[in-house]
Design a protein around this motif. Structure first.
Motif, PDB file in Angstrom:
ATOM      1  N   ALA A 253       0.822  -1.217   0.000  1.00 60.52           N
ATOM      2  CA  ALA A 253       0.000   0.000   0.000  1.00 60.52           C
ATOM      3  C   ALA A 253       0.854   1.265   0.000  1.00 60.52           C
ATOM      4  O   ALA A 253       0.332   2.366  -0.009  1.00 60.52           O
ATOM      5  N   GLY A 254       2.158   1.088   0.032  1.00 65.58           N
ATOM      6  CA  GLY A 254       3.054   2.244   0.003  1.00 65.58           C
ATOM      7  C   GLY A 254       3.176   2.963   1.324  1.00 65.58           C
ATOM      8  O   GLY A 254       3.600   4.112   1.367  1.00 65.58           O
ATOM      9  N   SER A 255       2.797   2.303   2.402  1.00 72.39           N
ATOM     10  CA  SER A 255       2.988   2.944   3.712  1.00 72.39           C
ATOM     11  C   SER A 255       3.548   1.937   4.729  1.00 72.39           C
ATOM     12  O   SER A 255       2.861   1.588   5.687  1.00 72.39           O
ATOM     13  N   PRO A 256       4.769   1.475   4.464  1.00 75.16           N
ATOM     14  CA  PRO A 256       5.383   0.575   5.442  1.00 75.16           C
ATOM     15  C   PRO A 256       5.841   1.372   6.657  1.00 75.16           C
ATOM     16  O   PRO A 256       5.829   2.611   6.627  1.00 75.16           O
ATOM     17  N   PRO A 257       6.256   0.698   7.712  1.00 70.20           N
ATOM     18  CA  PRO A 257       6.814   1.440   8.851  1.00 70.20           C
ATOM     19  C   PRO A 257       8.157   2.031   8.438  1.00 70.20           C
ATOM     20  O   PRO A 257       8.701   1.666   7.392  1.00 70.20           O
TER      21      PRO A 257
END
Lengths: 454, 301
Positions: free
Chosen positions: A109-113
């Motif tokens: 989703a393009g929002s890793p940590p």
């Protein structure tokens, strides 16, 4: 009917209002972010949010068991913020069963940590390194850092020619031995306990397993087995004899599959023969899991099994505690011993802003520095840095494991991440059930590994 | 039929001198169990015991020390009870997680009942352009694996700024294609005359739905509600993805995060017992609806 409808509507509306009002009544921001509220108000510092994801490994601020599984990480976040007031660190606790999926969804989703804990056998460095979603850390590692890591650690933090993981802990496996069973069978002289490294050959291992496969009541079918071969979970232990026999999954440059080499195939064949030919392992190995194997060991139904040092604590809590010793994994003729080497640490996902990248890297360095790494003693592992010193000088078992860690093979453990655990399991199960030969299974794995290396 | 005493004979029956019950004009009623019935009774009893044994073992072990769970042969004795596992469980955030799970499950249940029954009514009794296409589009969602939609759903919720809120947990579950399908199938069987009569009496569309359709559809709404509750109560993956902080976790996710690398079986089994309790209560209370739920929509017309 009208009453019911009014009640239903009221409950539903109340629930919705409550949901809306309760926008994160949480401890999300950890100690660090809580203390950052003041900074926000004064407006002196423009905050940089950093997301750290960890797994439940130890409870409490010092990892001593008193508190929550994310307390220690929040404490590090708080200490780091004292040095870097602009850091607003939130700590999120994953879980062992769904954590990897959560990271994968975050990446997709393009929002890793910003940074997350991983370990070699999770294959995180290889998987995400190959996807190109990780920040290389080479430019942030000084010569002093490199000098502080053993060769086994250095090899474990790389994908191709770049380093991606800030190493934090290292663990190594050995063979756990139920000494009570060996004494019962008058077979303690078959163990390599008098040798400095406690290393032994595959043949010696087989003899020891045969001596401790017996039936207590004198029947023909054994109820105690010398060792165990399993097909589910932690399959790296089952392929380990391929390594100790002089083979490996890939070459040292990590660009060619070597899994079909004779040395590796013969080592794996030895493992399978323990169960299918010599009958020194419980039948039905394809359906046995690592957890089942451990339960059998703790119930004194198995004399030897490969495992890490945490097993020592579990034996103390076993239904009937017994004396345990650790020896080296057996090796092929003319080979030196080799061990399953697992290095855990923190990987940093791609950053858009240079300033934030530097801060995230600094935080990773802070968590994994020589002093802060000492906390890993609480989970029976070793700090990845040599400068953390010997934390187990008063513990002969851990001192032995420390010595054995020099024989840990990081290429082998990293290569495990190339193929999914399910594929490793499927092939070992196929061999154990007679569905495939060792050669056929290794050919299948070879294809998968080559695909991943391309 | 033979009884040990005359008091046990049903009142509507007569009793003869040998304590035998009979109905007027029907002669004696002799209960005969046929051979095959006895065999199936025995087989089903064994199957029921086999199915119930894991639950029995789980509850038993949750009150015993952690080592008891891994003993071979299994320790099935009733001795050595301890509340340590539950003390450990209740020391954590279990109450917060349980209340989160209840909020999510109850909201999901109400959302399913109210919204899906409206949709079901529209599909069953109304005419509008694209009705069939829309209905089959909804039905086709039932055939799509949840995992497939996880990434787009996560992105949508994230872009709306709702991650780590109750809205993130609730919005995706308020409507369920299965509930729409079940409602529609049931409501199709409601006679058109009933609606006609309501309209002739001057009922508005809303009143027709609320005063006629809803009461008649109670059986299917109960099923939709129960299924909705259980599905949301047991859900793991979406709450894991949608929440970040410990206080926003649901029970399933929270319990998983309590588990360190070395498995504490006592804690696991106590957690499983705690989690299962509401579901068991719900099942016992509404088991007839569960059975009905399996057959609703099976017969058309």
């Amino acid at each position: 009917m009208r009453k019911l409808s009014i009640i239903l509507a009221t409950v539903f509306i109340f629930g919705m209002i409550m949901s809306a009002c309760a926008k994160d009544n949480s401890d999300k921001g950890s100690t660090a972010s809580q203390s950052s509220e003041g900074a926000k108000e004064t407006g002196k510092v423009s905050e940089i949010p950093i997301k750290l994801w960890i797994y439940p490994m130890m409870n409490g601020i010092n990892g001593d068991g008193n508190g929550n599984p994310d307390d220690w990480a929040k404490e590090y976040a708080r200490q780091f913020k004292e040095q870097y007031p602009q850091a607003n660190i939130s700590v999120e606790l994953l879980d062992w069963s769904g954590g990897t999926e959560k990271i994968d969804v975050g990446v997709a989703a393009g929002s890793p940590p910003d940074l997350v804990y991983t370990i070699n056998n999770f294959g995180g460095v290889t998987k995400y390194g190959k996807m190109g979603v990780l920040e290389p850390i080479d430019e942030f590692l000084t010569q002093a850092d490199w000098d502080d890591y053993s060769e086994a650690v250095k090899g474990a933090i790389k994908y191709k020619d770049q380093a991606y993981m800030w190493p934090w802990l290292k663990m190594v496996s050995a063979v756990a031995v139920n000494m009570d069973l060996f004494k019962e069978r008058n077979a303690t002289d078959l163990l390599p306990t008098s040798r400095e490294l406690r290393d032994w050959s595959l043949d010696e291992y087989l003899k020891a397993a045969q001596a401790t496969t017996f039936n207590r009541s004198g029947g023909s079918k054994p109820d105690v087995y010398g060792t165990v071969v399993w097909g589910k979970d932690a399959p790296f232990y089952m392929y380990l004899n391929g390594l100790t026999n002089g083979g490996n999954i890939v070459n040292p440059n990590f660009d060619q599959s070597t899994i079909t080499d004779k040395a590796f195939a013969d080592g794996l064949q030895f493992t399978i023969d323990l169960a299918n030919k010599h009958k020194v392992a419980p039948p039905g190995g394809a359906g046995i899991s690592a957890m089942n194997a451990k339960e059998m060991f703790l119930n004194q139904q198995i004399a030897m099994m490969p495992d890490a040092p945490f097993l020592l604590e579990e034996v103390k809590k076993a239904p009937k505690p017994f004396e345990i010793a650790f020896v080296a994994p057996p090796h092929g003729e003319g080979q030196e011993t080799a061990a399953w080497n697992n290095v855990g640490g923190f990987i940093v996902f791609k950053q858009k802003e240079e300033e934030k990248k530097k801060l995230v890297m600094e935080f990773a360095r802070f968590i994994t520095n020589a002093e802060n790494s000492k906390i890993v003693k609480q989970i029976g592992t070793f700090p990845a840095r040599n400068s953390s010193g010997n934390l187990y000088s008063d513990d002969p078992v851990m001192t032995y494991f420390d010595a054995l860690s020099n024989y840990g093979n990081s290429v082998f453990s990293r290569a495990f991440g190339l193929v999914s655990v399910g594929d490793w399991e499927k092939e070992i199960q196929a061999i154990l059930t007679g569905g495939k030969t060792v050669g056929e299974s290794l050919d299948s794995l070879d294809k998968l590994i080559k695909e991943k290396l391309q | 039929m033979l009884f040990s005493s005359s008091e046990q004979c049903p009142k509507i029956w007569n009793i003869d001198g040998d304590n035998r019950c009979y109905k007027e004009g029907e002669g004696l009623v002799i209960l005969r169990i046929k051979g095959y019935q006895l065999v199936s009774f025995i087989i089903l009893s064994i199957a029921a015991l086999a199915l119930l044994f894991p639950f029995y073992w789980m509850v038993l072990q949750s009150f015993k020390p952690p080592t008891s769970a891994i003993q071979t042969p299994p320790d099935l004795s009733w001795g050595g009870f301890t509340l340590d596992n539950f003390k450990k469980l209740l020391d954590g955030n279990i109450w917060v997680w349980t209340s989160n799970s209840l909020i999510v499950a109850i909201s999901g249940m109400l959302g399913n009942v109210i919204l899906c029954s409206m949709a079901g009514y529209a599909f069953a009794k109304k005419q509008f352009p694209g009705k069939r296409i829309l209905f089959w589009a909804i039905v086709s969602i039932m055939m799509t694996s949840t995992q497939i939609i996880m990434v787009p759903l996560f992105m949508q919720i994230r872009d709306m700024g709702l991650l780590n809120t109750y809205w993130a947990l609730l919005l995706p579950i308020l409507v369920s294609p299965l509930a729409v399908f079940l409602s529609k199938q049931f409501m199709q069987t409601i006679p058109e005359d009933l609606l006609e009569a309501a309209r002739m009496d001057g009922c508005s569309e809303w009143r027709t739905y609320w005063n006629i359709i809803v009461p008649v559809s109670m059986p299917v709404l109960a099923i939709v509600g129960i299924f909705g509750f259980i599905t949301q109560w047991n859900d793991f993956l979406w709450p894991l993805l949608a929440t970040e902080s410990r206080n926003m976790r649901t029970l399933q996710v929270g319990l998983a995060s309590m588990q360190l690398q070395n498995v504490d079986y006592g804690l696991v089994l106590a957690g499983a017992t705690w989690t299962m309790a509401p579901i068991v209560i719900l099942f016992v209370a509404f088991q007839r609806f569960f059975v009905k739920g399996l057959t609703i929509g099976a017969v058309k017309g």
